[in-house]
Design an enzyme around this catalytic site. Structure first.
Site, short mmCIF file in Angstrom:
data_model
loop_
_atom_site.label_atom_id
_atom_site.label_comp_id
_atom_site.label_asym_id
_atom_site.label_seq_id
_atom_site.Cartn_x
_atom_site.Cartn_y
_atom_site.Cartn_z
N GLY A 122 86.84 -0.79 -22.75
CA GLY A 122 86.36 -2.11 -22.33
C GLY A 122 86.04 -2.03 -20.87
CG HIS A 123 83.76 0.49 -19.21
ND1 HIS A 123 82.94 1.56 -19.41
CD2 HIS A 123 85.02 0.97 -19.23
CE1 HIS A 123 83.68 2.66 -19.55
NE2 HIS A 123 84.95 2.32 -19.46
CG ASP A 145 92.54 -0.22 -18.89
OD1 ASP A 145 91.49 -0.42 -19.53
OD2 ASP A 145 93.66 -0.17 -19.41
CD GLN A 196 89.01 5.63 -24.63
OE1 GLN A 196 88.43 6.67 -24.89
NE2 GLN A 196 88.51 4.45 -24.96
CE LYS A 221 86.88 5.23 -17.70
NZ LYS A 221 88.23 4.64 -17.66
P1 IMP Z 1 93.26 3.99 -29.65
O1 IMP Z 1 92.29 4.67 -28.76
O2 IMP Z 1 92.85 2.61 -30.05
O3 IMP Z 1 93.64 4.84 -30.83
O4 IMP Z 1 94.64 3.78 -28.84
C1 IMP Z 1 95.44 4.88 -28.41
C2 IMP Z 1 96.05 4.60 -27.05
O5 IMP Z 1 95.02 4.61 -26.07
C3 IMP Z 1 96.73 3.24 -26.92
O6 IMP Z 1 97.81 3.36 -26.03
C4 IMP Z 1 95.65 2.37 -26.29
O7 IMP Z 1 96.19 1.28 -25.59
C5 IMP Z 1 95.00 3.37 -25.35
N1 IMP Z 1 93.60 3.07 -25.04
C6 IMP Z 1 92.52 3.25 -25.82
N2 IMP Z 1 91.40 2.90 -25.18
C7 IMP Z 1 91.77 2.50 -23.95
C8 IMP Z 1 91.04 2.05 -22.81
O8 IMP Z 1 89.82 1.98 -22.79
N3 IMP Z 1 91.78 1.74 -21.71
C9 IMP Z 1 93.13 1.87 -21.70
N4 IMP Z 1 93.85 2.29 -22.73
C10 IMP Z 1 93.17 2.61 -23.85
#
Ligand code: IMP
Length: 429
Positions: free
Chosen positions: A40-41, A13, A225, A16
């Protein structure tokens, strides 16, 4: 030709999406190489907000090729929905502009079901996005996953049936409902439709990228991420299931390291995190609340409020090292306006010992107490600034301090959500 990787230097977040959108102006091809629709961009162009989860953020530029690489896990339903809503806005008219690797693994309904069931039934929660990302990567590594190219095969129904049969045992073992009968048949029919609709996009993206490289095209690799969600280097186990560091671009897109010349690390002017896991500079007070409200810190994917805190140079130094970043983008500087002084973590104290390296053991990160250095605050509207000289002097000093502490070149400072609300210092390509 040049290859540039853009990665998040914190817990995701970092903004990017906007950065990739800007860098795309000089790129010919934009590639996603890991993650899935957990990303989520959010982009704001001419006042219109677009939230993308799978399609690379470069899609808003006509004429650029967007690639979803083999390292991504693809939820076909989400991808189709994203394509259709872009097309409804007159974008992405030519399907060849979006290429999806046939080797990318498919996120099935069962993966989402397992992801959510674990968060619901198991004692240790990661706070995942519930999008099935982890279970899909697990199947990939366990060598039982299904790939985009499998969806196009005549034997897809059999492949899916076989896969679901083995997953059902796991689901029922956890106390979650299994998938059988009419539900299974509906799933087969639905994924068949998805495969037909996506057929024109599925291709050999390794070959496509190699051709682009040989033709001297500029390629932008768009990370999702952030560094501390990396499955190896992040705050394990509170991480995502893929490598998020710049090096992952090679395996996840199918290019060699020589295809990459520069690495851009993106950091907010403060820090945020969603989900569980340690966050040394987190603020649990009114200041944290203020950052959340002023910065609109709510997840683009799940809408969850983001945890907020001060800038953490210990973590950022590690991020720069892990990705070999040579350029820094600072986002959301405007959010800090009116706050002062600004504490910045320069070290941690772990069990009474001062450490300046980000600990490799998550338990140590959990116990880490930040050692702050105060930076003078700044006031006023920053959104109009287009040069560093137009920033309040303390705001300029803040971003220059970040670049010098990290030993990287300041490439861009974002002072607002919209395209144009930034100070461009180095277009990177
Ligand atoms: P997962 O990727 O859904 O398995 O989540 C694993 C961890 O990564 C959790 O803490 C999510 O909140 C975090 N996470 C996954 N994708 C994002 C992102 O795009 N931005 C911020 N946190 C993320």
């Amino acid at each position: 030709m040049a290859g540039v990787v853009c990665v998040g230097a914190q817990w995701g977040d970092e903004g990017k999406g906007k950065v990739v959108d800007l860098l795309t102006e000089r790129a010919d091809v934009v590639v996603r190489f890991q993650g899935g629709n957990n990303a989520g961009h959010t982009l704001v162009v001419a006042g219109v907000q677009t939230v993308l989860h799978l399609v690379p953020s470069g899609v808003l530029h006509e004429g650029k090729t967007c690639v979803i690489g083999n390292g991504v896990v693809v939820d076909p339903e989400v991808l189709l929905h994203e394509i259709e809503s872009l097309q409804a806005r007159g974008l992405l008219k030519d399907p060849r502009r979006l290429a999806v690797s046939g080797q990318a693994h498919v996120i099935l309904d069962v993966h989402k079901r397992i992801d959510r069931a674990r968060e619901q039934y198991l004692p240790r929660k990661i706070g995942t996005t519930g999008r099935g990302i982890g279970p899909a990567y697990e199947d990939k590594v366990a060598r039982r996953g299904l790939r985009m190219q499998d969806m196009l095969k005549a034997q897809w129904p059999d492949l899916l049936r076989e896969r679901i049969a083995s997953v059902n045992t796991y689901l029922t073992g956890m106390g979650a409902p299994s998938i059988t009968g009419a539900e299974l048949e509906e799933m087969i029919a639905r994924t068949r439709r998805h495969a037909q609709a996506l057929r024109d996009h599925v291709t050999d993206t390794v070959f496509l990228l190699d051709q682009a490289r040989r033709a001297g095209k500029n390629i932008l690799f768009e990370g999702a991420q952030g560094t501390f969600l990396d499955v190896d280097h992040g705050t394990y186990p509170y991480v995502t299931s893929s490598n998020t560091v710049a090096g992952a671009a090679c395996a996840g897109a199918g290019v060699g390291p020589t295809a990459i010349q520069r690495v851009v690390a993106v950091s907010k002017a403060y820090t945020t995190r969603v989900g569980e896991g340690p966050f040394p500079t987190e603020l649990h007070d009114a200041m944290g609340q203020r950052l959340r409200e002023t910065g609109a810190e709510f997840g683009a994917t799940t809408g969850r409020p983001r945890r907020c805190g001060w800038l953490d140079l210990v973590a950022l130094r590690r991020a720069v090292c892990l990705s070999g970043a040579d350029a820094l983008v600072v986002t959301k500087l405007d959010i800090l306006s009116g706050i002062g002084p600004l504490p910045v973590a320069v070290a941690y104290e772990v069990d009474g010992k001062r450490v300046t390296e980000f600990p490799t053991d998550t338990d140590d990160v959990t116990r880490a107490r930040p050692v702050y250095r105060e930076h003078p605050g700044f006031d006023g509207e920053l959104r109009g600034a287009r040069t560093l000289a137009e920033l309040p002097p303390n705001a300029r000093a803040y971003v220059e301090m970040m670049a010098s502490e990290l030993g990287v070149k300041l490439a861009l400072v974002s002072v607002g959500a919209g395209r144009g609300e930034e100070i461009m210092l180095d277009p990177v390509f």
